[in-house]
Design a protein around this motif. Sequence first.
Motif, mmCIF file in Angstrom:
data_model
loop_
_atom_site.group_PDB
_atom_site.id
_atom_site.type_symbol
_atom_site.label_atom_id
_atom_site.label_comp_id
_atom_site.label_asym_id
_atom_site.label_seq_id
_atom_site.Cartn_x
_atom_site.Cartn_y
_atom_site.Cartn_z
ATOM 1 N N ALA A 84 -29.136 12.021 4.732
ATOM 2 C CA ALA A 84 -29.657 13.385 4.857
ATOM 3 C C ALA A 84 -29.688 13.837 6.312
ATOM 4 O O ALA A 84 -29.454 15.016 6.613
ATOM 5 C CB ALA A 84 -31.050 13.469 4.246
ATOM 6 N N LYS A 85 -29.962 12.913 7.200
ATOM 7 C CA LYS A 85 -30.051 13.312 8.609
ATOM 8 C C LYS A 85 -28.691 13.716 9.168
ATOM 9 O O LYS A 85 -28.612 14.392 10.187
ATOM 10 C CB LYS A 85 -30.658 12.194 9.450
ATOM 11 N N GLY A 86 -27.609 13.310 8.488
ATOM 12 C CA GLY A 86 -26.283 13.721 8.920
ATOM 13 C C GLY A 86 -26.091 15.225 8.843
ATOM 14 O O GLY A 86 -25.212 15.781 9.513
ATOM 15 N N ARG A 145 -32.742 21.312 22.829
ATOM 16 C CA ARG A 145 -32.419 21.065 21.426
ATOM 17 C C ARG A 145 -31.752 19.701 21.258
ATOM 18 O O ARG A 145 -32.094 18.937 20.344
ATOM 19 C CB ARG A 145 -31.483 22.157 20.895
ATOM 20 N N PHE A 146 -30.798 19.427 22.118
ATOM 21 C CA PHE A 146 -30.067 18.166 21.997
ATOM 22 C C PHE A 146 -30.997 16.969 22.206
ATOM 23 O O PHE A 146 -30.990 16.028 21.407
ATOM 24 C CB PHE A 146 -28.924 18.107 23.010
ATOM 25 N N VAL A 147 -31.794 17.008 23.263
ATOM 26 C CA VAL A 147 -32.653 15.866 23.592
ATOM 27 C C VAL A 147 -33.666 15.603 22.474
ATOM 28 O O VAL A 147 -33.804 14.465 22.003
ATOM 29 C CB VAL A 147 -33.387 16.118 24.930
ATOM 30 N N VAL A 148 -34.368 16.651 22.041
ATOM 31 C CA VAL A 148 -35.408 16.483 21.028
ATOM 32 C C VAL A 148 -34.818 16.084 19.685
ATOM 33 O O VAL A 148 -35.270 15.118 19.038
ATOM 34 C CB VAL A 148 -36.240 17.773 20.896
ATOM 35 N N GLN A 149 -33.800 16.822 19.247
ATOM 36 C CA GLN A 149 -33.246 16.559 17.919
ATOM 37 C C GLN A 149 -32.460 15.248 17.874
ATOM 38 O O GLN A 149 -32.433 14.589 16.827
ATOM 39 C CB GLN A 149 -32.375 17.739 17.482
ATOM 40 N N TRP A 206 -33.327 12.579 19.537
ATOM 41 C CA TRP A 206 -34.374 11.551 19.436
ATOM 42 C C TRP A 206 -34.896 11.466 18.006
ATOM 43 O O TRP A 206 -35.084 10.364 17.462
ATOM 44 C CB TRP A 206 -35.513 11.877 20.388
ATOM 45 N N LEU A 207 -35.137 12.620 17.363
ATOM 46 C CA LEU A 207 -35.607 12.632 15.986
ATOM 47 C C LEU A 207 -34.550 12.047 15.042
ATOM 48 O O LEU A 207 -34.890 11.381 14.058
ATOM 49 C CB LEU A 207 -35.946 14.065 15.561
ATOM 50 N N TYR A 208 -33.291 12.305 15.351
ATOM 51 C CA TYR A 208 -32.197 11.755 14.528
ATOM 52 C C TYR A 208 -32.181 10.233 14.601
ATOM 53 O O TYR A 208 -32.072 9.552 13.575
ATOM 54 C CB TYR A 208 -30.867 12.332 15.008
ATOM 55 N N PHE A 227 -37.779 20.812 10.954
ATOM 56 C CA PHE A 227 -38.769 21.629 11.657
ATOM 57 C C PHE A 227 -38.295 21.961 13.070
ATOM 58 O O PHE A 227 -38.404 23.108 13.521
ATOM 59 C CB PHE A 227 -40.100 20.876 11.721
ATOM 60 N N ALA A 228 -37.743 20.960 13.768
ATOM 61 C CA ALA A 228 -37.277 21.183 15.138
ATOM 62 C C ALA A 228 -36.103 22.157 15.167
ATOM 63 O O ALA A 228 -36.002 22.996 16.072
ATOM 64 C CB ALA A 228 -36.874 19.858 15.773
#
Length: 238
Positions: A95-97, A162-166, A168-170, A180-181
């Motif tokens: 799903a994270k893909g 966006r890249f850094v946060v998402q 890391w969450l990925y 949410f992000a």
Amino acid sequence: MTERAGESKGEDRPAPTLMEQMGGVSGLVYSSLPVIVFVLANSVFGLKAGIWSALGSAVAITVLRLVRKEPLQPAISGFFGVAVAAFIAYRTGSAKGFFLFGIWASLVYCGVFVLSILVRWPLAGVVWNLLNGTGTAWRSDRPSRYGYDLATLALAAVFGARFVVQRWLYEADYTGWLAFAKIAMGYPLYGLALLVVVWAVRRSDKRIKELEAAREAAEADTEAALRVKYGQYDNSTD
């Protein structure tokens, strides 16, 4: 008389707000809906259901825009993004893909914005003046170019964040927080960057108008001086 009335009405028409320029509330809903639908359907019915639900919502948004005679370009771009995201999710079986394309696209956009500043063609200024047909006079004015540098840097910071946060969450497998992000760092964060763009545009437009007025006044003074000079010369000759 009718033309003047029409012109006055056009002049009295209020300028579009920042939210309207971004597509309004409907634009925020359209961009968020496929993501929300995917996460909910995936959590309840599984990955395949999430993929087809996201694609279905993107198609529904496109049809709705067509029925309401709204611009189709944003809907087509949104559908393409959802389709690519769904394909990656299907291929990775995760799903994270679904969010992977957007994560790396943010990095690319950030790099392009930064590169445009380094080569002294800040994209915020290039795109704005290209769309409005105002030429490249802003590049000759250093304060205007610096203003557009800051605006472009603000946009680069949005995509970089966006890249850094998402990313890391990925890596942490937080699919729900990824959704949410993606929404929270979409229109809301982009709106903050656009405030800097609007400031740069107004600042540059004001300076360009002042410079053009000064240039026209200088040319008029020079022309008047030449007329006096040669007029006196002709009088003395007579």
